[in-house]
Design a protein around this motif. Structure first.
Motif, PDB file in Angstrom:
ATOM      1  N   GLU A   1      14.720  40.847  40.657  1.00 23.37           N
ATOM      2  CA  GLU A   1      14.439  40.436  39.265  1.00 23.37           C
ATOM      3  C   GLU A   1      13.295  39.410  39.249  1.00 23.37           C
ATOM      4  O   GLU A   1      12.370  39.503  38.444  1.00 23.37           O
ATOM      5  CB  GLU A   1      15.702  39.841  38.625  1.00 23.37           C
TER       6      GLU A   1
ATOM      7  N   GLY B   1      27.654  42.959  38.153  1.00 23.35           N
ATOM      8  CA  GLY B   1      26.593  42.073  38.653  1.00 23.35           C
ATOM      9  C   GLY B   1      25.198  42.385  38.137  1.00 23.35           C
ATOM     10  O   GLY B   1      24.429  41.470  37.829  1.00 23.35           O
TER      11      GLY B   1
ATOM     12  N   GLY C   1      27.671  46.326  42.284  1.00 20.22           N
ATOM     13  CA  GLY C   1      27.214  46.705  43.621  1.00 20.22           C
ATOM     14  C   GLY C   1      27.878  47.986  44.101  1.00 20.22           C
ATOM     15  O   GLY C   1      27.330  48.714  44.926  1.00 20.22           O
TER      16      GLY C   1
ATOM     17  N   PRO D   1      22.301  39.320  48.410  1.00 16.38           N
ATOM     18  CA  PRO D   1      22.117  40.561  47.660  1.00 16.38           C
ATOM     19  C   PRO D   1      20.749  40.563  47.000  1.00 16.38           C
ATOM     20  O   PRO D   1      20.302  39.533  46.486  1.00 16.38           O
ATOM     21  CB  PRO D   1      23.238  40.493  46.620  1.00 16.38           C
TER      22      PRO D   1
ATOM     23  N   HIS E   1      35.414  43.989  34.435  1.00 17.81           N
ATOM     24  CA  HIS E   1      33.987  43.651  34.278  1.00 17.81           C
ATOM     25  C   HIS E   1      33.576  43.741  32.800  1.00 17.81           C
ATOM     26  O   HIS E   1      32.810  42.920  32.307  1.00 17.81           O
ATOM     27  CB  HIS E   1      33.112  44.584  35.117  1.00 17.81           C
TER      28      HIS E   1
ATOM     29  N   SER F   1      29.057  37.860  34.800  1.00 20.71           N
ATOM     30  CA  SER F   1      28.589  39.221  35.098  1.00 20.71           C
ATOM     31  C   SER F   1      28.992  39.603  36.508  1.00 20.71           C
ATOM     32  O   SER F   1      29.494  40.701  36.747  1.00 20.71           O
ATOM     33  CB  SER F   1      27.058  39.302  34.994  1.00 20.71           C
ATOM     34  N   THR F   2      28.756  38.716  37.445  1.00 20.22           N
ATOM     35  CA  THR F   2      29.154  38.988  38.830  1.00 20.22           C
ATOM     36  C   THR F   2      30.662  38.740  38.952  1.00 20.22           C
ATOM     37  O   THR F   2      31.296  38.240  38.017  1.00 20.22           O
ATOM     38  CB  THR F   2      28.371  38.083  39.797  1.00 20.22           C
ATOM     39  N   ASP F   3      31.235  39.080  40.115  1.00 15.31           N
ATOM     40  CA  ASP F   3      32.691  39.006  40.282  1.00 15.31           C
ATOM     41  C   ASP F   3      33.230  37.600  39.983  1.00 15.31           C
ATOM     42  O   ASP F   3      32.692  36.613  40.474  1.00 15.31           O
ATOM     43  CB  ASP F   3      33.059  39.400  41.726  1.00 15.31           C
TER      44      ASP F   3
ATOM     45  N   ALA G   1      23.698  40.839  34.993  1.00 13.29           N
ATOM     46  CA  ALA G   1      23.182  39.460  34.990  1.00 13.29           C
ATOM     47  C   ALA G   1      21.659  39.479  34.834  1.00 13.29           C
ATOM     48  O   ALA G   1      21.034  38.451  34.582  1.00 13.29           O
ATOM     49  CB  ALA G   1      23.544  38.761  36.307  1.00 13.29           C
TER      50      ALA G   1
HETATM   51  O1  KG4 Z   1      29.829  42.931  40.111  1.00 19.28           O
HETATM   52  P1  KG4 Z   1      29.345  42.413  41.393  1.00 19.28           P
HETATM   53  O2  KG4 Z   1      29.292  40.917  41.579  1.00 19.28           O
HETATM   54  O3  KG4 Z   1      30.168  42.980  42.605  1.00 19.28           O
HETATM   55  C1  KG4 Z   1      30.664  44.281  42.624  1.00 19.28           C
HETATM   56  O4  KG4 Z   1      31.726  44.523  41.991  1.00 19.28           O
HETATM   57  O5  KG4 Z   1      29.973  45.122  43.254  1.00 19.28           O
HETATM   58  O6  KG4 Z   1      27.894  43.021  41.602  1.00 19.28           O
HETATM   59  C2  KG4 Z   1      27.093  42.735  42.695  1.00 19.28           C
HETATM   60  C3  KG4 Z   1      25.753  43.428  42.486  1.00 19.28           C
HETATM   61  C4  KG4 Z   1      24.837  43.369  43.703  1.00 19.28           C
HETATM   62  O7  KG4 Z   1      24.363  44.656  43.950  1.00 19.28           O
HETATM   63  C5  KG4 Z   1      23.722  42.452  43.257  1.00 19.28           C
HETATM   64  O8  KG4 Z   1      22.471  42.742  43.852  1.00 19.28           O
HETATM   65  C6  KG4 Z   1      23.691  42.707  41.775  1.00 19.28           C
HETATM   66  O9  KG4 Z   1      25.051  42.823  41.411  1.00 19.28           O
HETATM   67  N1  KG4 Z   1      23.064  41.620  41.016  1.00 19.28           N
HETATM   68  C7  KG4 Z   1      21.926  41.773  40.300  1.00 19.28           C
HETATM   69  C8  KG4 Z   1      21.620  40.496  39.768  1.00 19.28           C
HETATM   70  N2  KG4 Z   1      22.596  39.619  40.163  1.00 19.28           N
HETATM   71  C9  KG4 Z   1      23.467  40.332  40.924  1.00 19.28           C
HETATM   72  N3  KG4 Z   1      21.161  42.855  40.088  1.00 19.28           N
HETATM   73  C10 KG4 Z   1      20.064  42.692  39.328  1.00 19.28           C
HETATM   74  N4  KG4 Z   1      19.690  41.518  38.803  1.00 19.28           N
HETATM   75  C11 KG4 Z   1      20.434  40.391  38.993  1.00 19.28           C
HETATM   76  N5  KG4 Z   1      20.049  39.234  38.449  1.00 19.28           N
END
Ligand code: KG4
Ligand code: ZN
Length: 399
Positions: A222, A335, A175, A216, A126, A367-369, A338
């Motif tokens: 946001e 995530g 997450g 999610p 990440h 930022s996300t996976d 982002a």
């Molecule tokens: O890194 P990720 O894609 O998966 C994990 O490794 O957990 O993170 C997912 C997390 C979720 O909790 C989602 O609600 C959050 O990232 N997320 C955000 C935004 N986009 C995704 N949280 C706040 N603002 C965002 N724009």
């Protein structure tokens, strides 16, 4: 060095082909992401078996699609055989079912094609999303090698100016995890602290469900928080009774805790929209029961207050770490990074405190996976392992 990288630790099936440019940069040549998010939105969260089933369905088409794009629809098998130098794969942490799919797929490719395989820690990857240069998706692969000229986006100019990102403080906010690390080089790092219970993203997702957001919840929170903020102008603050505590804000360590905040949101919802005597609130799936008695204005205000409570402590502890370790850079990943408000607040706080620390966050889609970050880590920490020694490790943490 060109790497086919695969990430399926949770609900995304993401594959990328990345190329190492230098010690601090990789370029993405092609990428494809399939997601089972719609299924999880229906259940209000991830049911691991559903996620794993989707991974089985998507993995082969996603790899094929990524190879097709990179080879410009020529022969993906030939491209894989002759133009890919190694395979990189997430081996943990994550959901065991999802991890098994990706690890077995990658091992099969490595064994059958006799290519090196690099197992990658999803969490470290990440942060390595910050080492990805923006590359035009259509960059042609000339004479079997990719064009290294890419147009530099504004963020990239900032990265080039910073150039050598080490040493840095890394904040992973996803997450499943919230962790602070100090990095001195690619191979020397130290874990400073992390959450004692829920992760920041988990708190957003679970609290979001209580407010009535779909899964999610991070992106919707946001949006709603921005609506509250914009409505009242720059100085908007939530009413006193809609403010939430920033947990462990003043503790003298690098720990976080977000489960109490979720409980606070739950109490607020129950108080604000009480049910008739004898009626039970259903288990929330974000679609009914919870949050129904709240006005849209109150929901927006709650989202703003919730975000602020989480972000204040993330920013404060990260800046404390940067000061303690005297680093020039802070790298965000995961995530939650982002979230544009989080990045803006980080930058505002450094400016307020007259710090010269640079705040860097990955391009939003990284930022996300995603598979590209797995390739970035593998390319810059090239450490292949025998394929038959690699096993999925859902509990993997920091060495
Ligand atoms: O890194 P990720 O894609 O998966 C994990 O490794 O957990 O993170 C997912 C997390 C979720 O909790 C989602 O609600 C959050 O990232 N997320 C955000 C935004 N986009 C995704 N949280 C706040 N603002 C965002 N724009
Ligand atoms: Zn992640």
């Amino acid at each position: 060095m060109r790497i086919l990288s695969i990430e399926t630790s949770c609900d995304e099936t993401s594959v990328a082909i990345v190329e190492r440019i230098n010690d601090f940069r990789v370029q993405v040549l092609s990428e494809t992401t399939a997601t089972s998010l719609a299924t999880h939105a229906r259940t209000g969260g991830i049911i691991p078996e559903n996620a794993a089933r989707a991974q089985v369905e998507y993995i082969i088409p996603t790899i094929e699609q990524t190879l097709l794009k990179a080879s410009f629809n020529k022969n993906p098998q030939d491209f894989l055989k002759h133009e890919i130098d190694a395979i990189a794969v997430t081996y943990g942490p994550g959901l065991i079912g999802s991890l098994l799919v990706v690890v077995e797929a990658a091992k099969t490719l490595a064994y059958s094609l006799n290519k090196p395989i690099i197992p990658v820690n999803h969490l470290l990857a990440h942060l390595y999303a910050n080492f990805i240069s923006p590359s035009p998706q259509s960059s042609p692969i000339k004479n079997g090698r990719g064009s290294k000229k890419s147009s530099l986006a504004r963020d990239e100019r900032e990265r080039v100016r910073v150039r050598d990102l080490f040493p840095f403080i890394g904040l992973i906010v996803s997450g499943g995890h919230t962790d602070l690390l100090y990095f001195n080089s690619h191979t020397e790092y130290q874990w400073l602290g992390g959450t004692r219970d829920d992760a920041a993203g988990e708190c957003l997702d679970k609290s979001g469900r209580l407010i009535g957001c779909s899964y999610p919840a991070g992106p919707e929170i946001e949006k709603k928080a921005n609506q509250f903020h914009l409505r009242g102008g720059i100085s908007t603050t939530p009413r006193e009774n809609v403010k939430f505590q920033s947990p462990l804000l003043h503790s003298d360590d690098f720990d976080f805790s977000f489960s109490g905040l979720k409980a606070e949101v739950s109490r607020f919802v129950q108080k604000s929209s009480p049910l008739p005597l004898g009626e039970q609130r259903p288990v929330s799936n974000g679609t009914g029961g919870w949050g129904e008695g709240l006005s849209n204005e109150t929901k927006n205000e709650m989202c703003y207050a919730l975000q602020k409570a989480i972000f204040d402590v993330l920013i404060s502890k990260t800046l404390n770490a940067a000061e303690k370790f005297n680093v020039p850079n802070i790298l965000l990943g995961g995530g939650v990074s982002a979230n544009q408000t989080l990045i803006e607040q980080f930058k505002l706080k450094t400016k307020d405190q007259r710090l010269t620390t640079h705040i860097l966050a990955p391009e939003r889609k990284y930022s996300t996976d995603n598979g590209a970050m797995i390739g970035a880590y593998a390319a810059l920490n090239y450490d292949p392992k025998p394929w038959n020694e690699i096993t999925a490790n859902p509990e993997l943490y920091f060495a």
